[in-house]
Design a protein around this motif. Structure first.
Motif, PDB file in Angstrom:
ATOM      1  N   TYR A  47      -1.153  -7.243   1.149  1.00  0.00           N
ATOM      2  CA  TYR A  47      -2.550  -7.693   1.120  1.00  0.00           C
ATOM      3  C   TYR A  47      -2.577  -9.213   1.233  1.00  0.00           C
ATOM      4  O   TYR A  47      -2.018  -9.910   0.382  1.00  0.00           O
ATOM      5  CB  TYR A  47      -3.188  -7.210  -0.183  1.00  0.00           C
ATOM      6  CG  TYR A  47      -4.642  -7.554  -0.397  1.00  0.00           C
ATOM      7  CD1 TYR A  47      -5.552  -7.606   0.648  1.00  0.00           C
ATOM      8  CD2 TYR A  47      -5.118  -7.807  -1.680  1.00  0.00           C
ATOM      9  CE1 TYR A  47      -6.893  -7.907   0.431  1.00  0.00           C
ATOM     10  CE2 TYR A  47      -6.444  -8.100  -1.923  1.00  0.00           C
ATOM     11  CZ  TYR A  47      -7.328  -8.154  -0.863  1.00  0.00           C
ATOM     12  OH  TYR A  47      -8.648  -8.455  -1.093  1.00  0.00           O
TER      13      TYR A  47
ATOM     14  N   TYR B 111      -3.432   1.085  -3.617  1.00  0.00           N
ATOM     15  CA  TYR B 111      -2.943  -0.290  -3.482  1.00  0.00           C
ATOM     16  C   TYR B 111      -2.110  -0.607  -4.710  1.00  0.00           C
ATOM     17  O   TYR B 111      -2.429  -0.161  -5.816  1.00  0.00           O
ATOM     18  CB  TYR B 111      -4.124  -1.250  -3.383  1.00  0.00           C
ATOM     19  CG  TYR B 111      -3.763  -2.699  -3.597  1.00  0.00           C
ATOM     20  CD1 TYR B 111      -3.120  -3.430  -2.590  1.00  0.00           C
ATOM     21  CD2 TYR B 111      -4.056  -3.349  -4.793  1.00  0.00           C
ATOM     22  CE1 TYR B 111      -2.786  -4.756  -2.772  1.00  0.00           C
ATOM     23  CE2 TYR B 111      -3.727  -4.682  -4.983  1.00  0.00           C
ATOM     24  CZ  TYR B 111      -3.090  -5.383  -3.973  1.00  0.00           C
ATOM     25  OH  TYR B 111      -2.763  -6.697  -4.157  1.00  0.00           O
TER      26      TYR B 111
ATOM     27  N   PHE C  96       0.853  -1.191   0.000  1.00  0.00           N
ATOM     28  CA  PHE C  96       0.000   0.000   0.000  1.00  0.00           C
ATOM     29  C   PHE C  96       0.886   1.237   0.000  1.00  0.00           C
ATOM     30  O   PHE C  96       1.871   1.310   0.743  1.00  0.00           O
ATOM     31  CB  PHE C  96      -0.909   0.002   1.235  1.00  0.00           C
ATOM     32  CG  PHE C  96      -1.802  -1.201   1.310  1.00  0.00           C
ATOM     33  CD1 PHE C  96      -3.052  -1.194   0.720  1.00  0.00           C
ATOM     34  CD2 PHE C  96      -1.382  -2.362   1.940  1.00  0.00           C
ATOM     35  CE1 PHE C  96      -3.866  -2.315   0.774  1.00  0.00           C
ATOM     36  CE2 PHE C  96      -2.181  -3.491   2.001  1.00  0.00           C
ATOM     37  CZ  PHE C  96      -3.432  -3.462   1.410  1.00  0.00           C
TER      38      PHE C  96
END
Length: 449
Positions: free
Chosen positions: A401, A366, A312
Motif C-alpha cells: 500500500y 489488508y 494484501f
C-alpha cells in the motif's frame, strides 16, 4: 541568480522563529532540514512556491497532514516544503450530495463535520491524517466495504503542476489525471489543493464494537478472523490489531451500519473464539460512532519512531505464516508496534483493478506491520526486523500500500501499483515530464519515443 517569483503565504526559512515546530511530523524518524516551509493559504501560494523552487533549482515536497511514514517523502534536506494545511475549507452541497474540501483538511475534521450534518465521509484509523495524501494513495478504512475507498469517491480535483499552472481534472477534462489520482500516490504529478467528493446520507445510528483477547490467543483469533471477516455483511468493517508479546493484546474493532441486534449476530463467529477480556458492542448516533473510531492522535507529540511495511492477502494466511508473525511480535515492543489487519471486499472489490490507479482490488484482507522505538540507536535493528518479516511473509502476500511506504522494497512501482504502473508512467510523462515531483519511490516518467 535571484528568483523572479516571490514566495507567498506563511513563509518560514531555516533559522527563523517557528522553523522547528514546522519541521515536526507525526513520526519522529522522518525529520529533515528543508531550506524553507511555505504554508499556503490559497492556490496561488502553491503555484508561487513551485515556480520559486524551479527557479532556484531546489527539490520540492508537498505536505498535508504530516503523516508521511518514511524519510524524504514530505520533507527533504535543503528543499522547499509546500504545506497545504491552512487550506482547510469544507463546503457541503446537500442537494447534490457532494463536498468540496481543501487538501489541508485532516480526515477527522471532515468526517466529524459531515456527520454533524447527517452525511458519511470515509476515514481511516487516524483523525489527523491529511485528506490530501490519504486520498491519492487510495484511502482505506472501516467504511470501505460499504462506500469504497476514499479515492473511489473523488470526482474532481484542483492541482498545480510543475510549471505552476492550475489544472482542474474530472471525467470531462484531464480524466487521465483523475484516474491517476485515485490511488497513484502523492508526490508524483503535482501539488493538490482541492478535492470534490461524492457523499451519501449517514444512518441515524450505527453500531460500534471493540473485542479484546489475551496476546497468547492471537493465532486462534487470527485464523478465525481471516475466514470470517472477508465474507461477512459488507456493511461491517473490521480492524484486527495484534500487539507485541511484551505488553500487547489482540483487539478487534470497527462498525456496522445497522442495528446492535444484527451486529451481535454477525459478530458471533468471532466473539465466540477464545476468552475475550473485553466485549463492547454499542449502538450510537452516527456522529458519536465516528468519534468512537477516531480517538485523539496527536501529530506533534508522538514519541515513537516507526518502520512499517504492508501487503494484501488474497487467501487466508496458512499456519506456517504464523511463525514469522510470532517471531516478529516477540522481538518488537512499544504501544504502537504489531500487526494490523483490515477486511476487504464489498464496494472495494466491485471496482475493476484497471478502473482506477488503485490496483489491489481482489484481496481478502489488508495487512501491515510495524516496529517502534524511542532511542535513535535502535532504529537500524527495528527497520531490519520489519524488512526481514516482509521477506518471510512474501509467499503469502501480494503488493503493498503506497500510503504505508517501505523504502526497503526495490523496484517498488509494480509492487505498489501492479499492472497499472505502466499507465501511471505515461501519465507522469504527460504532466511532469522533467520529473520535478520526485522522491525515493516516486513514479518515473515513461521515456518518450
Amino acid at each position: 541568480m535571484r528568483a523572479r517569483t516571490e514566495l507567498t503565504g506563511r513563509v518560514i526559512f531555516q533559522g527563523e522563529p517557528g522553523y522547528e515546530e514546522a519541521r515536526k511530523n507525526w513520526d519522529p524518524h522522518t525529520d529533515r532540514y528543508p531550506k524553507v516551509f511555505v504554508f499556503a493559504r490559497r492556490t496561488q501560494d502553491v503555484a508561487n512556491g513551485i515556480r520559486w523552487a524551479r527557479e532556484n533549482d531546489i527539490p520540492i515536497r508537498a505536505r498535508s497532514g504530516r503523516h508521511a511514514l518514511e524519510g524524504n517523502l514530505s520533507q527533504v534536506n535543503g528543499g522547499i516544503v509546500i504545506d497545504v494545511s491552512d487550506m482547510n475549507s469544507i463546503r457541503l452541497d446537500k442537494k447534490n450530495g457532494t463536498v468540496v474540501v481543501g487538501t489541508g483538511n485532516r480526515v477527522g475534521r471532515i468526517a466529524n463535520a459531515l456527520a454533524r450534518q447527517g452525511f458519511i465521509a470515509p476515514f481511516g484509523d487516524s483523525p489527523t491524517v491529511g485528506i490530501g495524501g490519504i486520498t491519492l494513495g487510495g484511502g482505506i478504512g472501516p467504511l470501505q466495504r460499504t462506500i469504497g475507498l476514499i479515492s473511489d469517491n473523488l470526482i474532481e480535483l484542483e492541482m498545480v503542476d510543475a510549471n505552476g499552472d492550475i489544472i482542474i481534472a474530472n471525467e470531462r477534462q484531464h480524466s487521465d489525471l483523475l484516474w491517476a489520482s485515485r490511488g497513484g500516490g502523492g508526490g508524483n504529478f503535482g501539488i493538490y489543493t482541492r478535492y470534490k467528493f461524492s457523499v451519501r446520507r449517514a444512518p441515524v445510528r450505527a453500531t460500534v464494537y471493540r473485542i479484546a483477547w489475551p496476546w497468547e490467543q492471537f493465532e486462534e483469533v487470527l485464523m478465525a478472523w481471516q475466514r470470517w471477516a472477508p465474507s461477512v455483511n459488507t456493511r461491517l468493517g473490521s480492524e484486527l490489531t495484534i500487539g507485541p508479546k511484551r505488553g500487547g493484546n489482540v483487539m478487534m474493532e470497527g462498525l456496522f451500519l445497522g442495528s446492535r441486534c444484527e451486529a451481535v449476530r454477525l459478530l458471533r463467529p468471532i466473539t465466540s473464539i477464545g476468552t475475550p477480556t473485553e466485549r463492547l458492542i454499542r449502538s450510537l448516533p452516527y456522529r458519536q460512532a465516528v468519534n468512537f473510531l477516531l480517538p485523539p492522535d496527536p501529530v506533534l507529540t508522538q514519541r515513537y519512531s516507526n518502520q512499517f511495511s504492508s501487503g494484501f492477502g488474497r487467501e487466508p494466511f496458512p499456519r506456517q505464516a504464523l511463525k514469522p508473525m510470532r517471531e516478529f511480535l516477540e522481538q518488537v515492543e512499544g504501544e504502537d508496534a504489531g500487526f494490523f489487519f483490515l477486511n476487504w471486499g464489498g464496494a472495494v472489490s466491485r471496482v475493476a483493478p484497471e478502473a482506477t490507479a488503485f490496483y489491489w482490488r481482489d484481496a481478502s484482507f489488508y495487512v501491515e506491520w510495524n516496529s517502534s522505538w524511542t532511542v535513535p540507536s535502535e532504529a537500524a535493528r527495528n527497520i531490519e526486523v520489519v524488512r526481514k518479516t516482509r521477506r518471510k511473509l512474501q509467499p503469502y502476500i501480494v503488493g503493498s500500500y503506497i500510503n504505508v511506504p517501505d523504502q526497503g522494497i526495490k523496484d517498488s512501482g509494480p509492487v505498489y501499483y501492479g499492472a497499472n504502473y505502466s499507465r501511471l508512467r505515461q501519465i507522469k510523462a504527460k504532466y511532469d515530464p522533467r520529473n520535478v515531483f520526485r522522491n525515493p519511490q516516486s513514479i518515473k516518467p515513461a521515456k518518450r519515443d
